[in-house]
Design an enzyme around this catalytic site. Structure first.
Site, PDB file in Angstrom:
ATOM      1  N   LYS A 190      51.849  44.573  16.122  1.00  0.00           N
ATOM      2  CA  LYS A 190      51.489  45.343  17.317  1.00  0.00           C
ATOM      3  C   LYS A 190      49.980  45.478  17.387  1.00  0.00           C
ATOM      4  O   LYS A 190      49.300  45.600  16.361  1.00  0.00           O
ATOM      5  CB  LYS A 190      52.123  46.742  17.299  1.00  0.00           C
ATOM      6  CG  LYS A 190      51.711  47.607  18.499  1.00  0.00           C
ATOM      7  CD  LYS A 190      52.278  49.008  18.467  1.00  0.00           C
ATOM      8  CE  LYS A 190      51.752  49.802  19.660  1.00  0.00           C
ATOM      9  NZ  LYS A 190      52.274  51.178  19.704  1.00  0.00           N
ATOM     10  N   GLU A 213      48.834  63.659  24.446  1.00  0.00           N
ATOM     11  CA  GLU A 213      49.314  63.354  23.087  1.00  0.00           C
ATOM     12  C   GLU A 213      48.613  64.156  21.996  1.00  0.00           C
ATOM     13  O   GLU A 213      47.410  64.000  21.756  1.00  0.00           O
ATOM     14  CB  GLU A 213      49.135  61.854  22.799  1.00  0.00           C
ATOM     15  CG  GLU A 213      49.710  61.433  21.454  1.00  0.00           C
ATOM     16  CD  GLU A 213      49.744  59.931  21.261  1.00  0.00           C
ATOM     17  OE1 GLU A 213      50.220  59.478  20.197  1.00  0.00           O
ATOM     18  OE2 GLU A 213      49.289  59.200  22.164  1.00  0.00           O
ATOM     19  N   GLU A 258      58.429  49.647  19.969  1.00  0.00           N
ATOM     20  CA  GLU A 258      57.023  50.057  19.923  1.00  0.00           C
ATOM     21  C   GLU A 258      56.898  51.503  19.443  1.00  0.00           C
ATOM     22  O   GLU A 258      56.041  51.828  18.618  1.00  0.00           O
ATOM     23  CB  GLU A 258      56.403  49.904  21.316  1.00  0.00           C
ATOM     24  CG  GLU A 258      54.947  50.334  21.391  1.00  0.00           C
ATOM     25  CD  GLU A 258      54.405  50.328  22.810  1.00  0.00           C
ATOM     26  OE1 GLU A 258      53.362  50.974  23.039  1.00  0.00           O
ATOM     27  OE2 GLU A 258      55.021  49.697  23.697  1.00  0.00           O
ATOM     28  N   GLU A 295      50.720  48.628  33.605  1.00  0.00           N
ATOM     29  CA  GLU A 295      50.781  49.916  32.913  1.00  0.00           C
ATOM     30  C   GLU A 295      49.398  50.535  32.777  1.00  0.00           C
ATOM     31  O   GLU A 295      49.223  51.737  33.014  1.00  0.00           O
ATOM     32  CB  GLU A 295      51.403  49.737  31.519  1.00  0.00           C
ATOM     33  CG  GLU A 295      51.489  51.045  30.733  1.00  0.00           C
ATOM     34  CD  GLU A 295      52.139  50.873  29.376  1.00  0.00           C
ATOM     35  OE1 GLU A 295      51.642  51.465  28.399  1.00  0.00           O
ATOM     36  OE2 GLU A 295      53.148  50.141  29.295  1.00  0.00           O
TER      37      GLU A 295
END
Length: 434
Positions: A180, A230, A274, A418
């Site tokens: 990733k 977050e 993910e 995105e």
């Protein structure tokens, strides 16, 4: 039959005691103060958080979290940049501030993505606190709509170049080089008039009052401003909370479509993979410091005004470092943040390889984007937030950042879309459109 997806809220410790101020700086602030005059007679906390929001001026530190609202005045000391680990430098700076007569010193500011670069952390001369913005009824008052100021917008890299970078990363993953990487792109916005940072902050805070809104000086004449969803990690006594987000989809103005997108995200194999990579990284990092670590088996959802995110709230109890001692002798919130940063949610895995791919692919320096912002006190408590949905502002310019997690199943066009959706948080706050 499908059902509406579960939407999680973040765990929050007790809020701080409110300290109110009546300073106003914008038309919204005037409306807030007028409404407060009557409401505070029955509830003295009404208007406490929004008055701090209204009192923000560039050069001060403003930070709103789901547990509290903070506004600083003046700078007592800046955390130095030297060879010592950052938490050690912060601890020494806080201790010196206490010796200098500041009874309850805090450090507030930002840490860059590159841990070797200088941080922008300071101990303020004074700090005003209030309950969270979401607990203040006056946060629901409307703010002025952003004026169309004739923004000039330049994407760096172009969407086509960004898509090519994603494609190249996917090809390497299929060859087994890494699993990733988070690739970002930027928008450079130029205004014909000086920026109105207090007005931008008002719009960001009022659109997502349950998130983490910040405006922090990072250099003379430069401000890091944004609204992140977050939490990297918080510590309150011996209680530790982390809330990694990974796997996202844009919101829709149509309710049925919005629910469909949220439900699809919860079932997306690509996004669940993910997300699992990120949660596993957070779990492993915190396991070295915590006992009774709780990691839910499946993610829930967190929503912002523009995005749905897969979310897992990880909780634990800090293991005592020494016997017969209090929590302040244990690892601090900032030490935990440094142990976690950067998570696979903003970098990738393996970390060293992902960093190299980022350096090779992104034609800009991330600076404080995907670093951390937050606060910490001399007892080791604090909240540190992942620096996303943000911009670096100077007199007439803004540099916006947005990134997407790229895995082997990623589609370059989808990842480009995105990042475009993530830009909307800030574009809406300044009245600009792609």
């Amino acid at each position: 039959m499908s059902t509406a997806p579960e939407v999680a809220t973040q765990a929050t410790p007790a809020t701080t005691t409110a300290t109110t101020t009546t300073t106003t700086a914008t038309a919204t602030a005037t409306a807030t103060a007028t409404a407060t005059t009557t409401a505070e007679r029955s509830n003295p906390t009404v208007g406490a958080a929004t008055s701090l929001l209204a009192a923000y001026t560039p050069g001060t530190h403003f930070l709103a979290t789901p547990t509290r609202t903070l506004l600083t005045t003046g700078t007592h000391a800046e955390v130095p940049h030297d060879d010592r680990p950052l938490p050690q430098r912060v601890t020494a700076t806080l201790a010196a501030a206490r010796r200098a007569g500041i009874a309850d010193p805090y450090v507030v500011g930002a840490v860059p993505f590159d841990h070797t670069a200088p941080a922008a952390l300071a101990v303020p001369e004074s700090l005003r606190t209030a309950p969270p913005l979401a607990a203040d009824p006056l946060i629901a008052l409307p703010t002025e709509t952003a004026d169309a100021t004739g923004w000039q917008i330049r994407p760096v890299p172009s969407p086509e170049e960004y898509g090519a970078g994603v494609s190249a990363a996917v090809d390497r993953m299929w060859r087994g080089d890494f699993s990733k990487v988070v690739l970002a792109r930027t928008l450079e916005l130029t205004s014909p008039a000086p920026l109105d940072l207090p007005a931008m902050l008002q719009r960001l805070a009022r659109r997502d009052p349950t998130g983490y809104t910040f405006a922090l000086p990072t250099a003379p004449g430069r401000t890091l401003i944004g609204a992140s969803p977050e939490l990297l990690v918080s510590r309150h006594g011996n209680q530790v909370v982390a809330n990694p987000l990974a796997g996202s989809t844009p919101r829709s103005d149509d309710l049925a479509e919005d629910v469909r997108r949220a439900a699809a995200l919860l079932e997306s194999a690509k996004d669940l993979h993910e997300h699992a990579v990120v949660v596993d990284g957070v779990h492993q990092a915190l396991a070295a410091f915590c006992t009774d670590l709780t990691v839910p088996a499946r993610p829930t959802l967190v929503r912002t005004a523009t995005m749905w995110h897969l979310s897992t709230t990880v909780t634990g109890t800090l293991a005592t470092r020494y016997e017969n001692t209090d929590a302040s002798a244990n690892v601090s919130a900032l030490e935990l943040a440094c142990a976690l940063h950067p998570t696979p949610a903003v970098c990738g895995t393996p970390t060293a390889t992902a960093r190299e791919v980022i350096r090779e692919t992104e034609p800009f320096d991330r600076g404080f984007f995907t670093g951390v912002v937050g606060w910490g006190d001399a007892n080791g408590d604090g909240e540190w937030v992942v620096t996303i949905r943000c911009a670096e502002a100077e007199e007439r310019s803004l540099r916006l950042y947005a990134g997407a997690g790229v895995v082997a199943a990623s589609d370059p066009a989808a990842e480009t879309a995105e990042t475009g959706a993530k830009f909307r948080t800030f574009l809406n706050a300044v009245g600009a459109e792609l």
